[in-house]
Motif scaffolding. Sequence first.
Motif, PDB file in Angstrom:
ATOM      1  N   ALA A 241      21.503  -1.463   1.229  1.00  0.00           N
ATOM      2  CA  ALA A 241      21.290  -2.256   2.439  1.00  0.00           C
ATOM      3  C   ALA A 241      21.247  -3.757   2.168  1.00  0.00           C
ATOM      4  CB  ALA A 241      19.990  -1.820   3.121  1.00  0.00           C
ATOM      5  N   ALA A 242      21.858  -4.503   3.058  1.00  0.00           N
ATOM      6  CA  ALA A 242      21.790  -5.964   3.026  1.00  0.00           C
ATOM      7  C   ALA A 242      20.451  -6.424   3.593  1.00  0.00           C
ATOM      8  CB  ALA A 242      22.935  -6.545   3.850  1.00  0.00           C
ATOM      9  N   GLY A 243      20.130  -7.710   3.334  1.00  0.00           N
ATOM     10  CA  GLY A 243      18.977  -8.288   4.009  1.00  0.00           C
ATOM     11  C   GLY A 243      17.831  -8.729   3.144  1.00  0.00           C
ATOM     12  N   VAL A 244      17.991  -8.706   1.800  1.00  0.00           N
ATOM     13  CA  VAL A 244      16.966  -9.234   0.905  1.00  0.00           C
ATOM     14  C   VAL A 244      17.653 -10.131  -0.133  1.00  0.00           C
ATOM     15  CG1 VAL A 244      15.305  -7.339   1.171  1.00  0.00           C
ATOM     16  CG2 VAL A 244      17.111  -7.167  -0.547  1.00  0.00           C
TER      17      VAL A 244
ATOM     18  N   ALA B  18       8.580  -4.759   5.963  1.00  0.00           N
ATOM     19  CA  ALA B  18       7.147  -4.614   5.688  1.00  0.00           C
ATOM     20  C   ALA B  18       6.412  -3.948   6.846  1.00  0.00           C
ATOM     21  CB  ALA B  18       6.534  -5.981   5.399  1.00  0.00           C
ATOM     22  N   ARG B  19       7.046  -3.883   8.027  1.00  0.00           N
ATOM     23  CA  ARG B  19       6.401  -3.248   9.186  1.00  0.00           C
ATOM     24  C   ARG B  19       6.885  -1.824   9.413  1.00  0.00           C
ATOM     25  NH1 ARG B  19       6.739  -5.592  14.380  1.00  0.00           N
ATOM     26  NH2 ARG B  19       8.759  -6.554  14.043  1.00  0.00           N
ATOM     27  N   ILE B  20       7.758  -1.337   8.553  1.00  0.00           N
ATOM     28  CA  ILE B  20       8.262   0.035   8.696  1.00  0.00           C
ATOM     29  C   ILE B  20       7.208   1.006   8.198  1.00  0.00           C
ATOM     30  CG2 ILE B  20       9.976   1.696   7.888  1.00  0.00           C
ATOM     31  CD1 ILE B  20      12.005  -0.591   7.785  1.00  0.00           C
TER      32      ILE B  20
ATOM     33  N   SER C 164      18.908  -4.460  -7.626  1.00  0.00           N
ATOM     34  CA  SER C 164      17.574  -5.064  -7.563  1.00  0.00           C
ATOM     35  C   SER C 164      17.061  -5.116  -6.126  1.00  0.00           C
ATOM     36  CB  SER C 164      17.598  -6.483  -8.158  1.00  0.00           C
ATOM     37  OG  SER C 164      18.522  -7.309  -7.451  1.00  0.00           O
ATOM     38  N   ALA C 165      17.969  -5.050  -5.153  1.00  0.00           N
ATOM     39  CA  ALA C 165      17.559  -5.062  -3.746  1.00  0.00           C
ATOM     40  C   ALA C 165      16.717  -3.842  -3.406  1.00  0.00           C
ATOM     41  CB  ALA C 165      18.796  -5.114  -2.846  1.00  0.00           C
ATOM     42  N   MET C 166      16.981  -2.709  -4.069  1.00  0.00           N
ATOM     43  CA  MET C 166      16.205  -1.510  -3.766  1.00  0.00           C
ATOM     44  C   MET C 166      14.734  -1.723  -4.114  1.00  0.00           C
ATOM     45  SD  MET C 166      16.831   2.521  -4.709  1.00  0.00           S
ATOM     46  CE  MET C 166      16.698   2.380  -6.492  1.00  0.00           C
ATOM     47  N   ASP C 167      14.451  -2.386  -5.224  1.00  0.00           N
ATOM     48  CA  ASP C 167      13.065  -2.649  -5.602  1.00  0.00           C
ATOM     49  C   ASP C 167      12.407  -3.616  -4.620  1.00  0.00           C
ATOM     50  OD1 ASP C 167      13.254  -1.003  -7.838  1.00  0.00           O
ATOM     51  OD2 ASP C 167      13.953  -2.636  -9.119  1.00  0.00           O
ATOM     52  N   LEU C 168      13.165  -4.571  -4.117  1.00  0.00           N
ATOM     53  CA  LEU C 168      12.609  -5.512  -3.148  1.00  0.00           C
ATOM     54  C   LEU C 168      12.247  -4.799  -1.851  1.00  0.00           C
ATOM     55  CD1 LEU C 168      15.033  -8.535  -3.733  1.00  0.00           C
ATOM     56  CD2 LEU C 168      12.698  -8.268  -4.562  1.00  0.00           C
ATOM     57  N   TYR C 169      13.111  -3.911  -1.408  1.00  0.00           N
ATOM     58  CA  TYR C 169      12.787  -3.118  -0.222  1.00  0.00           C
ATOM     59  C   TYR C 169      11.607  -2.189  -0.504  1.00  0.00           C
ATOM     60  CZ  TYR C 169      16.502  -4.275   3.126  1.00  0.00           C
ATOM     61  OH  TYR C 169      17.297  -4.908   4.054  1.00  0.00           O
ATOM     62  N   ALA C 170      11.587  -1.573  -1.683  1.00  0.00           N
ATOM     63  CA  ALA C 170      10.515  -0.633  -2.016  1.00  0.00           C
ATOM     64  C   ALA C 170       9.157  -1.313  -2.044  1.00  0.00           C
ATOM     65  CB  ALA C 170      10.804   0.027  -3.365  1.00  0.00           C
ATOM     66  N   ALA C 171       9.111  -2.567  -2.450  1.00  0.00           N
ATOM     67  CA  ALA C 171       7.842  -3.296  -2.464  1.00  0.00           C
ATOM     68  C   ALA C 171       7.289  -3.471  -1.057  1.00  0.00           C
ATOM     69  CB  ALA C 171       8.037  -4.663  -3.119  1.00  0.00           C
ATOM     70  N   ARG C 172       8.176  -3.500  -0.063  1.00  0.00           N
ATOM     71  CA  ARG C 172       7.752  -3.640   1.330  1.00  0.00           C
ATOM     72  C   ARG C 172       7.586  -2.279   2.010  1.00  0.00           C
ATOM     73  NH1 ARG C 172      10.899  -7.676  -0.447  1.00  0.00           N
ATOM     74  NH2 ARG C 172      10.667  -9.791   0.391  1.00  0.00           N
ATOM     75  N   MET C 173       8.157  -1.235   1.411  1.00  0.00           N
ATOM     76  CA  MET C 173       8.126   0.109   1.997  1.00  0.00           C
ATOM     77  C   MET C 173       7.654   1.098   0.930  1.00  0.00           C
ATOM     78  SD  MET C 173      11.944  -0.281   3.673  1.00  0.00           S
ATOM     79  CE  MET C 173      12.084   1.427   4.178  1.00  0.00           C
ATOM     80  N   PRO C 174       6.382   1.045   0.565  1.00  0.00           N
ATOM     81  CA  PRO C 174       5.913   1.896  -0.536  1.00  0.00           C
ATOM     82  C   PRO C 174       5.998   3.388  -0.234  1.00  0.00           C
ATOM     83  CG  PRO C 174       4.075   0.797   0.563  1.00  0.00           C
ATOM     84  CD  PRO C 174       5.315   0.161   1.087  1.00  0.00           C
ATOM     85  N   GLN C 175       6.155   3.754   1.036  1.00  0.00           N
ATOM     86  CA  GLN C 175       6.274   5.172   1.381  1.00  0.00           C
ATOM     87  C   GLN C 175       7.671   5.720   1.120  1.00  0.00           C
ATOM     88  OE1 GLN C 175       6.729   2.740   3.452  1.00  0.00           O
ATOM     89  NE2 GLN C 175       7.675   3.310   5.388  1.00  0.00           N
TER      90      GLN C 175
END
Length: 332
Positions: free
Chosen positions: A175-178, A261-263, A281-292
């Motif tokens: 996904a794009a966006g980070v 972060a609001r998901i 590396s984008a996956m880790d950035l998203y994962a930090a905001r979406m720990p679930q």
Amino acid sequence: MTTAIIAAVAIVAIVAIVAIAAIAWAALALWRDPYALVRAEFARERVALGLARRVVEVDGIRWVYAEGKAPAADAPVLVMLHGFTGSKENWYPVARRLRGRYRLLIPDLPGWGESQREGVAGHGFGVQAARVAAFIRATCDRPVVLLGHSMGGGIAAVLAARQPALVARVGLFDAAGVRFADNQFGLEVLAGNNPFGVHDRASLAQYFDILFHDRGALPAMPWPAPAILVARRRSDSAFEQAVLDEIGRGPEQFLPGEEAARIRQPALLAWGAHDRVIDPSAMDLYAARMPQARRVLLGGSGHMTVMEQPGDIADAIEGLLADAPAEQGAHA
């Protein structure tokens, strides 16, 4: 010469004339619209998958989408969003593995594929997320499983955060966006270029080289398909540049990551380990905001995970569907 022979000769002549007329008509149609050949192949793939072509107008915008029927009225609804320069057909390899078990809705986003472009203003993450929300309301009677690839993943992230009542679960694929780690693609976008731009056969080959790690996943392109694709992409160059200005270097370029972060819904993050477009590396950035979110890194894929490893992507989606819902207002 007997009457029967004369009649047979006449029939053969008529058949030949009809065949010649049909060939001439087809040649004229292709001369007027060469891309019709590509659309015909897309239609063949859709029919082979048992998907139906649907058209719906929502808020004055004409959407074209493929639909796969569910075996039961209460089956989950999966909505699949394609990426930049893509179309609904990018999801067909995954749809092949999920059809018959869920209701599948695979739209061309406004501006892309067969959906309306003329008169549609703005194609950034926010406005497209609002349009997809309206599309879901018009075509679904329950919260959906929202799946987005690349640009579509950024749109899905924004929509899942802003309209949680519409999205039961969300999957982001490359996904794009980070602000991921610098790579050649990202640096060119930030510099104002379009690394996906196609203007000749060489740049078409480069485009596919950037997208695919597994070249065996590339669709077959017999003559004259490459020339037709080059012509189509050249005609789309101004539109592509305008969209990239919005999603790649405009004020919304990192909106999906901010909204992620609001998901709170059950979530899936899946990336190609060799992605040269959206660095892993984008996956880790998203994962930090979406720990679930469950995470899947595909070692055999580049950016086009949904085409390169559709079986693994389908398995990951099945895993997302099996996850327990998150508690209201809290990360799982």
